[in-house]
Scaffold this motif. Structure first.
Motif, PDB file in Angstrom:
ATOM      1  N   SER A 138      10.994   9.105  -1.361  1.00 36.61           N
ATOM      2  CA  SER A 138      11.850  10.291  -1.372  1.00 36.61           C
ATOM      3  C   SER A 138      11.228  11.491  -0.673  1.00 36.61           C
ATOM      4  CB  SER A 138      12.199  10.667  -2.820  1.00 36.61           C
ATOM      5  OG  SER A 138      13.016   9.668  -3.393  1.00 36.61           O
ATOM      6  N   ILE A 139       9.906  11.510  -0.548  1.00 34.26           N
ATOM      7  CA  ILE A 139       9.270  12.661   0.113  1.00 34.26           C
ATOM      8  C   ILE A 139       8.793  12.294   1.511  1.00 34.26           C
ATOM      9  CG2 ILE A 139       8.647  13.801  -2.029  1.00 34.26           C
ATOM     10  CD1 ILE A 139       5.895  12.720  -1.863  1.00 34.26           C
ATOM     11  N   GLY A 140       9.209  11.115   1.991  1.00 33.16           N
ATOM     12  CA  GLY A 140       8.955  10.745   3.371  1.00 33.16           C
ATOM     13  C   GLY A 140       7.560  10.265   3.692  1.00 33.16           C
ATOM     14  N   GLN A 141       6.767   9.971   2.659  1.00 37.70           N
ATOM     15  CA  GLN A 141       5.403   9.477   2.902  1.00 37.70           C
ATOM     16  C   GLN A 141       5.428   7.944   2.867  1.00 37.70           C
ATOM     17  OE1 GLN A 141       2.694  11.561   0.289  1.00 37.70           O
ATOM     18  NE2 GLN A 141       3.148  13.527   1.223  1.00 37.70           N
ATOM     19  N   ILE A 142       5.949   7.373   3.948  1.00 42.80           N
ATOM     20  CA  ILE A 142       6.257   5.948   3.995  1.00 42.80           C
ATOM     21  C   ILE A 142       4.999   5.090   4.029  1.00 42.80           C
ATOM     22  CG2 ILE A 142       7.575   4.167   5.184  1.00 42.80           C
ATOM     23  CD1 ILE A 142       9.191   6.519   3.911  1.00 42.80           C
ATOM     24  N   ASP A 143       3.990   5.516   4.776  1.00 41.72           N
ATOM     25  CA  ASP A 143       2.758   4.729   4.833  1.00 41.72           C
ATOM     26  C   ASP A 143       2.115   4.611   3.459  1.00 41.72           C
ATOM     27  OD1 ASP A 143       3.023   4.266   7.525  1.00 41.72           O
ATOM     28  OD2 ASP A 143       1.697   5.910   8.138  1.00 41.72           O
ATOM     29  N   GLN A 144       2.141   5.693   2.696  1.00 47.25           N
ATOM     30  CA  GLN A 144       1.579   5.636   1.344  1.00 47.25           C
ATOM     31  C   GLN A 144       2.425   4.735   0.447  1.00 47.25           C
ATOM     32  OE1 GLN A 144       0.311   9.344  -0.471  1.00 47.25           O
ATOM     33  NE2 GLN A 144       0.033  10.301   1.537  1.00 47.25           N
ATOM     34  N   ALA A 145       3.736   4.803   0.610  1.00 49.70           N
ATOM     35  CA  ALA A 145       4.607   3.921  -0.171  1.00 49.70           C
ATOM     36  C   ALA A 145       4.299   2.461   0.144  1.00 49.70           C
ATOM     37  CB  ALA A 145       6.074   4.227   0.131  1.00 49.70           C
ATOM     38  N   LYS A 146       4.132   2.138   1.416  1.00 47.93           N
ATOM     39  CA  LYS A 146       3.822   0.766   1.815  1.00 47.93           C
ATOM     40  C   LYS A 146       2.489   0.303   1.232  1.00 47.93           C
ATOM     41  CE  LYS A 146       6.370   0.695   6.209  1.00 47.93           C
ATOM     42  NZ  LYS A 146       6.252   0.626   7.687  1.00 47.93           N
ATOM     43  N   GLN A 147       1.499   1.178   1.232  1.00 48.71           N
ATOM     44  CA  GLN A 147       0.186   0.824   0.690  1.00 48.71           C
ATOM     45  C   GLN A 147       0.273   0.490  -0.794  1.00 48.71           C
ATOM     46  OE1 GLN A 147      -2.463   4.071   1.604  1.00 48.71           O
ATOM     47  NE2 GLN A 147      -2.200   3.844   3.826  1.00 48.71           N
ATOM     48  N   VAL A 148       1.043   1.290  -1.526  1.00 48.40           N
ATOM     49  CA  VAL A 148       1.152   1.063  -2.969  1.00 48.40           C
ATOM     50  C   VAL A 148       1.960  -0.211  -3.243  1.00 48.40           C
ATOM     51  CG1 VAL A 148       1.963   2.010  -5.156  1.00 48.40           C
ATOM     52  CG2 VAL A 148       0.940   3.528  -3.465  1.00 48.40           C
ATOM     53  N   LEU A 149       3.021  -0.438  -2.473  1.00 49.95           N
ATOM     54  CA  LEU A 149       3.801  -1.666  -2.635  1.00 49.95           C
ATOM     55  C   LEU A 149       2.955  -2.895  -2.333  1.00 49.95           C
ATOM     56  CD1 LEU A 149       7.149  -0.490  -1.017  1.00 49.95           C
ATOM     57  CD2 LEU A 149       6.818  -1.094  -3.423  1.00 49.95           C
ATOM     58  N   GLU A 150       2.095  -2.795  -1.329  1.00 52.33           N
ATOM     59  CA  GLU A 150       1.200  -3.906  -1.005  1.00 52.33           C
ATOM     60  C   GLU A 150       0.207  -4.138  -2.137  1.00 52.33           C
ATOM     61  OE1 GLU A 150      -0.078  -7.137   1.014  1.00 52.33           O
ATOM     62  OE2 GLU A 150       1.676  -5.881   1.443  1.00 52.33           O
ATOM     63  N   ALA A 151      -0.248  -3.059  -2.766  1.00 53.81           N
ATOM     64  CA  ALA A 151      -1.150  -3.198  -3.914  1.00 53.81           C
ATOM     65  C   ALA A 151      -0.461  -3.930  -5.063  1.00 53.81           C
ATOM     66  CB  ALA A 151      -1.626  -1.816  -4.371  1.00 53.81           C
ATOM     67  N   ILE A 152       0.830  -3.665  -5.269  1.00 52.00           N
ATOM     68  CA  ILE A 152       1.595  -4.363  -6.301  1.00 52.00           C
ATOM     69  C   ILE A 152       1.661  -5.858  -5.975  1.00 52.00           C
ATOM     70  CG2 ILE A 152       3.893  -4.650  -7.299  1.00 52.00           C
ATOM     71  CD1 ILE A 152       4.258  -1.607  -7.022  1.00 52.00           C
ATOM     72  N   ARG A 153       1.946  -6.191  -4.734  1.00 49.30           N
ATOM     73  CA  ARG A 153       2.030  -7.599  -4.330  1.00 49.30           C
ATOM     74  C   ARG A 153       0.682  -8.299  -4.490  1.00 49.30           C
ATOM     75  NH1 ARG A 153       4.878  -5.513   0.837  1.00 49.30           N
ATOM     76  NH2 ARG A 153       7.082  -5.514   0.274  1.00 49.30           N
ATOM     77  N   ASN A 154      -0.394  -7.624  -4.101  1.00 45.46           N
ATOM     78  CA  ASN A 154      -1.719  -8.225  -4.206  1.00 45.46           C
ATOM     79  C   ASN A 154      -2.106  -8.472  -5.656  1.00 45.46           C
ATOM     80  OD1 ASN A 154      -2.066  -8.260  -1.438  1.00 45.46           O
ATOM     81  ND2 ASN A 154      -3.107  -6.281  -1.367  1.00 45.46           N
ATOM     82  N   THR A 155      -1.721  -7.532  -6.530  1.00 49.51           N
ATOM     83  CA  THR A 155      -2.016  -7.710  -7.956  1.00 49.51           C
ATOM     84  C   THR A 155      -1.322  -8.947  -8.499  1.00 49.51           C
ATOM     85  OG1 THR A 155      -2.270  -5.328  -8.266  1.00 49.51           O
ATOM     86  CG2 THR A 155      -1.878  -6.633 -10.235  1.00 49.51           C
ATOM     87  N   LEU A 156      -0.079  -9.176  -8.066  1.00 52.88           N
ATOM     88  CA  LEU A 156       0.648 -10.364  -8.505  1.00 52.88           C
ATOM     89  C   LEU A 156      -0.092 -11.633  -8.083  1.00 52.88           C
ATOM     90  CD1 LEU A 156       3.281 -11.422  -9.843  1.00 52.88           C
ATOM     91  CD2 LEU A 156       4.288 -11.442  -7.562  1.00 52.88           C
TER      92      LEU A 156
END
Length: 392
Positions: A138-156
């Motif tokens: 929502s605040i346009g920080q897409i690279d940070q969003a992608k990094q956190v989403l990747e962290a979620i996937r890696n944790t799984l």
């Protein structure tokens, strides 16, 4: 969809009818719905796991810190009172991060959640990751969003062989992130039947919303509605955040089935839960899927709230597309106004200009103008061609 009776399910799974009825009342059979006094169960439903065996697998009290506000019942209007009464500490911080996010304040949500992105407690860490990822959209920080989403996937992936409780946390967070972004589920994902029964009621209610949303994307609207109605009948209304999202998913389903009166009922139920605590984020997130229902209902009666919701929509959808479109190859339109998008969604589903106008409280000529503008922006020449740029 085909359904079976409780007796037929009992015979199929070799258990008692009373146990089947209990499973239905507890929401442990996805898609089960009540018809009068009898339960109807999807013919392809899976037998629920033995709860006692699941409970024996736990070594710690489950999920006290996983999305705590979502998992707490409260009366509409009492959210801030609830938060103020919580014991100071990490759990309260995450609950506040949730509140800021669900009330449309992503900057504050991000700031509150960020300090827990590396927390050793998996419930706190993954709660912070989920909040942070969507706040960044929502605040346009897409690279940070992608990094956190990747962290979620890696944790799984990393937790695949760990204790059952860790797997449940991972599955809940990863499924939520994937489905709400309309992305494929990770290959490591366990089935919903494996982790849903292990969740406490508030989180299970939200997980059922995610399951219903997934079924909506598969165009299985009747089954999605069955899950939603079962969850609400069981008491999900006591948990405002999951209940708001369940009602919004019902709006999506009923609009897809061209039943606007039922859709309006669910929208107003969601609004009644959300407005006292300003929990309006979900309305902005779902705008494109609600088939013009916000324009038809909220804009007319609550114009100032509608403006705030639309502001959320523009910010969230811009970030959402920057994650969704490249990963799926589905170019959801990004340069239409919200009114143009709503009209185009309905037109792509076969609604006439007159039907769209009556629904959205505008003239058929105005609808025609909106659709002409939408087609011009998307460089298409027919209503049929609009579909490829609409939400699925």
């Amino acid at each position: 969809m085909e359904f079976m009776t409780a007796k037929e399910a009992a015979e199929k799974w070799n258990v008692s009818v009373r146990l089947i009825q209990r499973y239905c009342a507890q929401g442990r059979i996805c898609g089960a719905r009540k018809n009068g006094t009898a339960w109807e169960i999807p013919s392809d439903a899976e037998k629920p796991q033995n709860v006692r065996k699941v409970q024996e697998a736990y070594s710690n009290p489950p999920f006290q810190n996983l999305m705590p506000l979502m998992n707490t019942p409260f009366h509409p209007g009492d959210c801030q009172k609830l938060l103020a009464g919580m014991k100071d500490g990490a759990r309260k911080d995450i609950a506040y991060a949730e509140y800021y996010y669900f009330s449309g304040r992503p900057e504050m949500a991000k700031q509150k959640a960020e300090e827990y992105l590396s927390c050793k407690n998996p419930e706190l860490r993954l709660s912070a990751c989920l909040i942070n990822a969507f706040a960044n959209l929502s605040i346009g920080q897409i690279d940070q969003a992608k990094q956190v989403l990747e962290a979620i996937r890696n944790t799984l992936k990393e937790d695949k062989k760990r204790a059952p409780q860790a797997g449940v946390i991972d599955a809940f967070i990863a499924t939520t992130a994937a489905v709400l972004l309309h992305l494929p589920l990770p290959e490591e994902m366990p089935s919903a039947q494996d982790f849903l029964p292990r969740l406490p009621f508030g989180l299970r209610a939200f997980a059922l919303y995610v399951e219903a949303h997934s079924l909506y994307l598969q165009k299985n609207y009747e089954k999605s509605i069955g899950i939603i109605e079962s969850a609400l009948t069981m008491g999900a209304e006591q948990y405002p955040i999951p209940a708001i999202y369940l009602h919004l998913a019902a709006v999506m389903d009923y609009m897809s089935l061209k039943q606007p009166r039922m859709a309006e009922r669910h929208l107003l139920d969601a609004w009644e839960l959300a407005r006292p605590d300003d929990l309006i984020e979900g309305f902005g997130e779902h705008h494109g899927l609600l088939g013009g229902m916000l324009e038809a209902v909220i804009k007319q009666k609550w114009p100032e709230d509608f403006k705030r919701i639309i502001a959320i929509t523009y910010k969230f959808s811009a970030g959402w597309r920057k994650i969704h479109n490249p990963e799926t190859g589905h170019e959801v339109a990004d340069d239409l106004s919200t009114t143009e998008f709503a009209a185009a969604m309905l037109a792509a589903r076969g609604w006439t200009n007159t039907e769209i106008g009556e629904h959205m409280n505008i003239s058929a000529n105005t609808v025609k103008t909106h659709l002409s503008q939408a087609m011009k922006k998307l460089h298409v020449e027919s209503r049929k061609d609009l579909k490829q740029y609409m939400l699925q």
